[in-house]
Design a protein around this motif. Structure first.
Motif, PDB file in Angstrom:
ATOM      1  N   LEU A 267       0.830  -1.196   0.000  1.00 36.01           N
ATOM      2  CA  LEU A 267       0.000   0.000   0.000  1.00 36.01           C
ATOM      3  C   LEU A 267       0.875   1.262   0.000  1.00 36.01           C
ATOM      4  CD1 LEU A 267      -2.931   1.144   0.259  1.00 36.01           C
ATOM      5  CD2 LEU A 267      -2.589   1.104   2.742  1.00 36.01           C
ATOM      6  N   CYS A 268       1.911   1.259   0.827  1.00 34.46           N
ATOM      7  CA  CYS A 268       2.784   2.428   0.923  1.00 34.46           C
ATOM      8  C   CYS A 268       3.552   2.672  -0.374  1.00 34.46           C
ATOM      9  CB  CYS A 268       3.748   2.259   2.093  1.00 34.46           C
ATOM     10  SG  CYS A 268       2.927   2.352   3.703  1.00 34.46           S
ATOM     11  N   LYS A 269       3.951   1.610  -1.036  1.00 27.91           N
ATOM     12  CA  LYS A 269       4.623   1.758  -2.327  1.00 27.91           C
ATOM     13  C   LYS A 269       3.661   2.319  -3.375  1.00 27.91           C
ATOM     14  CE  LYS A 269       8.025  -1.952  -1.654  1.00 27.91           C
ATOM     15  NZ  LYS A 269       8.472  -3.286  -2.098  1.00 27.91           N
ATOM     16  N   ARG A 270       2.410   1.917  -3.318  1.00 28.42           N
ATOM     17  CA  ARG A 270       1.410   2.449  -4.251  1.00 28.42           C
ATOM     18  C   ARG A 270       1.229   3.954  -4.041  1.00 28.42           C
ATOM     19  NH1 ARG A 270      -4.103  -0.217  -3.674  1.00 28.42           N
ATOM     20  NH2 ARG A 270      -4.547   1.116  -5.482  1.00 28.42           N
ATOM     21  N   VAL A 271       1.194   4.383  -2.785  1.00 29.03           N
ATOM     22  CA  VAL A 271       1.056   5.804  -2.474  1.00 29.03           C
ATOM     23  C   VAL A 271       2.258   6.578  -3.017  1.00 29.03           C
ATOM     24  CG1 VAL A 271       0.954   7.515  -0.621  1.00 29.03           C
ATOM     25  CG2 VAL A 271      -0.331   5.377  -0.410  1.00 29.03           C
ATOM     26  N   TYR A 272       3.439   6.064  -2.760  1.00 31.74           N
ATOM     27  CA  TYR A 272       4.697   6.680  -3.187  1.00 31.74           C
ATOM     28  C   TYR A 272       4.695   6.918  -4.695  1.00 31.74           C
ATOM     29  CZ  TYR A 272       9.839   7.287  -2.567  1.00 31.74           C
ATOM     30  OH  TYR A 272      11.134   7.747  -2.498  1.00 31.74           O
ATOM     31  N   ARG A 273       4.263   5.901  -5.434  1.00 34.79           N
ATOM     32  CA  ARG A 273       4.254   6.014  -6.897  1.00 34.79           C
ATOM     33  C   ARG A 273       3.121   6.908  -7.389  1.00 34.79           C
ATOM     34  NH1 ARG A 273       6.000   0.213  -6.680  1.00 34.79           N
ATOM     35  NH2 ARG A 273       8.158   0.216  -7.423  1.00 34.79           N
ATOM     36  N   ALA A 274       1.965   6.833  -6.741  1.00 35.14           N
ATOM     37  CA  ALA A 274       0.820   7.649  -7.157  1.00 35.14           C
ATOM     38  C   ALA A 274       1.128   9.139  -7.021  1.00 35.14           C
ATOM     39  CB  ALA A 274      -0.418   7.294  -6.338  1.00 35.14           C
ATOM     40  N   LEU A 275       1.961   9.489  -6.031  1.00 40.52           N
ATOM     41  CA  LEU A 275       2.294  10.889  -5.784  1.00 40.52           C
ATOM     42  C   LEU A 275       3.638  11.283  -6.414  1.00 40.52           C
ATOM     43  CD1 LEU A 275       1.127  11.245  -2.058  1.00 40.52           C
ATOM     44  CD2 LEU A 275      -0.124  11.797  -4.150  1.00 40.52           C
ATOM     45  N   HIS A 276       4.186  10.407  -7.259  1.00 38.21           N
ATOM     46  CA  HIS A 276       5.423  10.695  -8.007  1.00 38.21           C
ATOM     47  C   HIS A 276       6.587  11.050  -7.082  1.00 38.21           C
ATOM     48  CE1 HIS A 276       3.272  10.720 -11.899  1.00 38.21           C
ATOM     49  NE2 HIS A 276       2.287  11.254 -11.213  1.00 38.21           N
ATOM     50  N   MET A 277       6.709  10.351  -5.958  1.00 34.16           N
ATOM     51  CA  MET A 277       7.749  10.659  -4.989  1.00 34.16           C
ATOM     52  C   MET A 277       9.070   9.978  -5.355  1.00 34.16           C
ATOM     53  SD  MET A 277       5.351  10.347  -1.577  1.00 34.16           S
ATOM     54  CE  MET A 277       6.150  11.546  -0.518  1.00 34.16           C
ATOM     55  N   SER A 278      10.150  10.479  -4.783  1.00 34.78           N
ATOM     56  CA  SER A 278      11.470   9.889  -4.971  1.00 34.78           C
ATOM     57  C   SER A 278      12.286  10.156  -3.720  1.00 34.78           C
ATOM     58  CB  SER A 278      12.162  10.475  -6.213  1.00 34.78           C
ATOM     59  OG  SER A 278      12.315  11.881  -6.084  1.00 34.78           O
ATOM     60  N   GLY A 279      13.444   9.503  -3.623  1.00 34.74           N
ATOM     61  CA  GLY A 279      14.307   9.724  -2.463  1.00 34.74           C
ATOM     62  C   GLY A 279      13.857   8.923  -1.263  1.00 34.74           C
ATOM     63  N   TYR A 280      13.100   9.571  -0.385  1.00 35.18           N
ATOM     64  CA  TYR A 280      12.599   8.872   0.808  1.00 35.18           C
ATOM     65  C   TYR A 280      11.360   9.591   1.336  1.00 35.18           C
ATOM     66  CZ  TYR A 280      15.032  12.576   3.443  1.00 35.18           C
ATOM     67  OH  TYR A 280      15.453  13.789   3.946  1.00 35.18           O
ATOM     68  N   ALA A 281      10.512   8.843   2.031  1.00 41.94           N
ATOM     69  CA  ALA A 281       9.265   9.408   2.551  1.00 41.94           C
ATOM     70  C   ALA A 281       8.778   8.578   3.729  1.00 41.94           C
ATOM     71  CB  ALA A 281       8.190   9.446   1.460  1.00 41.94           C
ATOM     72  N   ARG A 282       7.831   9.147   4.465  1.00 41.84           N
ATOM     73  CA  ARG A 282       7.167   8.415   5.545  1.00 41.84           C
ATOM     74  C   ARG A 282       5.657   8.480   5.330  1.00 41.84           C
ATOM     75  NH1 ARG A 282       7.301  11.701  10.005  1.00 41.84           N
ATOM     76  NH2 ARG A 282       5.068  12.058   9.728  1.00 41.84           N
ATOM     77  N   MET A 283       5.021   7.325   5.362  1.00 42.91           N
ATOM     78  CA  MET A 283       3.575   7.264   5.211  1.00 42.91           C
ATOM     79  C   MET A 283       2.916   7.172   6.592  1.00 42.91           C
ATOM     80  SD  MET A 283       3.503   7.428   2.009  1.00 42.91           S
ATOM     81  CE  MET A 283       4.723   7.232   0.713  1.00 42.91           C
ATOM     82  N   ASP A 284       1.905   8.006   6.810  1.00 41.92           N
ATOM     83  CA  ASP A 284       1.145   7.972   8.051  1.00 41.92           C
ATOM     84  C   ASP A 284      -0.146   7.216   7.805  1.00 41.92           C
ATOM     85  OD1 ASP A 284       3.187   9.578   8.802  1.00 41.92           O
ATOM     86  OD2 ASP A 284       1.966  11.311   9.369  1.00 41.92           O
ATOM     87  N   LEU A 285      -0.375   6.171   8.591  1.00 38.28           N
ATOM     88  CA  LEU A 285      -1.510   5.285   8.393  1.00 38.28           C
ATOM     89  C   LEU A 285      -2.331   5.168   9.674  1.00 38.28           C
ATOM     90  CD1 LEU A 285       0.501   2.313   6.808  1.00 38.28           C
ATOM     91  CD2 LEU A 285      -0.513   4.245   5.572  1.00 38.28           C
ATOM     92  N   ARG A 286      -3.565   4.731   9.512  1.00 36.77           N
ATOM     93  CA  ARG A 286      -4.422   4.349  10.642  1.00 36.77           C
ATOM     94  C   ARG A 286      -4.969   2.963  10.376  1.00 36.77           C
ATOM     95  NH1 ARG A 286      -6.143   6.960  15.704  1.00 36.77           N
ATOM     96  NH2 ARG A 286      -4.602   8.624  15.792  1.00 36.77           N
ATOM     97  N   MET A 287      -4.839   2.087  11.369  1.00 37.16           N
ATOM     98  CA  MET A 287      -5.376   0.738  11.249  1.00 37.16           C
ATOM     99  C   MET A 287      -6.514   0.563  12.252  1.00 37.16           C
ATOM    100  SD  MET A 287      -3.543  -2.972  11.885  1.00 37.16           S
ATOM    101  CE  MET A 287      -2.854  -3.186  10.241  1.00 37.16           C
TER     102      MET A 287
END
Length: 341
Positions: A267-287
């Motif tokens: 899921l986090c990789k999908r978000v990263y690609r959908a937002l055209h990100m590169s380098g590094y990022a942190r995804m904030d999630l709620r379960m």
């Protein structure tokens, strides 16, 4: 590993000293991440020039001409006090044909705008809370699709700016009051989203085209009062006395099944690609208690201070701090910007 000349861009006033000796934790807080990165780069054998920037690009141009860095390490999170202008600084570096660390301009712009990023996530069928944007200066009218409780926050500010227990509202009167408060405090638009009750998870992602994720980290709200919402308010994130009083910690998420871990990583990789990100990022999630995972937001160029969640989760994945800083550098050097053809 070859020795590189590294220009490190930081906020004016946050150029770190050569040593932590004589400084209290409170005194070093504003520039601790900058110190950790610069000290680690020097320890790796690189020549480092930290440069404080506020509202003028001329010092960057001069440093590029005189220092001739092999790469610029981007720790600047704003320009002229505007948090959404970091993408413009990176755009300037691209125009100057200068490699840089972290996210590209498009990814920065998309991820910083919470409303725009959520629209993109919804287009890609990535689960994210329902939301509405309340422009500054307009009357507050809640769409019927938004049901209480709701979470009220700025569309662009980060680091829990403006987030408090009052950010969770349960009726239209409280909603209007909180939206108006944020309009006045930030001078910008406000986003209101469905509040997701559950665990707060943070997942680090690194890469340009080939992505890796780190183990999920969790904000443990400890012994906060039962009536308090479990959200990362400014006090929860930054007030050490408050954290100690309520035993608030951030640590590896426990009890996740292999299936859940794989789902979260994908899921986090999908978000990263959908937002055209590169380098590094942190995804904030709620379960949720039932195991549903919702993406709250994506954070490009998150805090990489030693001991913070991103660095700690990287270490849990077998990447010690020195290697993490070098990997971020390497990703910047290998990123194919448009000017490279």
């Amino acid at each position: 590993m070859s020795k590189l000349r590294v220009l490190v861009l930081v906020r004016e006033g946050n150029v770190p000293p050569d040593s932590l000796e004589g400084f209290t934790d409170k005194e070093s807080d504003p520039w601790k991440a900058e110190y950790d990165v610069c000290e680690t780069l020097r320890g790796l054998g690189h020549e480092v020039l930290p440069l404080g920037i506020f509202d003028d690009l001329a010092p960057i141009r001069a440093a590029l001409q005189n220092f001739q860095p092999d790469i610029t390490y981007m720790l600047l999170e704003e320009f002229y006090g505007v948090v959404t202008y970091d993408f413009a600084v990176i755009s300037y570096l691209e125009l100057m044909q200068q490699p840089y660390s972290g996210c590209n301009p498009r990814g920065l712009m998309l991820s910083k705008d919470k409303a725009l990023s959520k629209k993109l996530l919804m287009y890609h069928r990535i689960p994210t809370p329902r939301f509405a944007v309340f422009p500054n200066g307009r009357a507050v009218r809640r769409p019927k699709k938004l049901e209480f409780p709701l979470f009220v926050k700025s569309t662009i500010e980060d680091a829990s700016f403006g987030i408090a227990q009052a950010s969770i509202v349960h009726n239209d009167e409280a909603l209007a009051e909180r939206v108006t408060f944020l309009h006045e405090k930030t001078g910008g638009d406000v986003i209101v989203e469905q509040y997701i009750e559950g665990r707060e998870l943070y997942v680090g992602v690194m890469g340009n085209t080939r992505l890796v994720t780190f183990p999920a980290w969790e904000m443990d709200f400890g012994k906060m009062p039962d009536e308090s919402a479990r959200i990362a308010t400014s006090r929860v994130k930054w007030d050490r006395k408050y954290q100690e009083k309520h035993d608030i910690t951030c640590h590896a998420a426990e009890g996740l099944t292999d299936t859940q871990q794989k789902h979260i990583a994908k899921l986090c990789k999908r978000v990263y690609r959908a937002l055209h990100m590169s380098g590094y990022a942190r995804m904030d999630l709620r379960m949720t208690p039932s195991g549903e995972v919702h993406v709250i937001e994506a954070n490009a160029n998150p805090n990489i201070e030693y001991g913070e969640d991103f660095a700690e989760s990287a270490a849990a994945a077998g990447i010690p701090y020195e290697s993490l800083i070098q990997r971020i550098l390497n990703l910047g050097l290998s990123y194919r910007a448009a000017w490279m053809g």
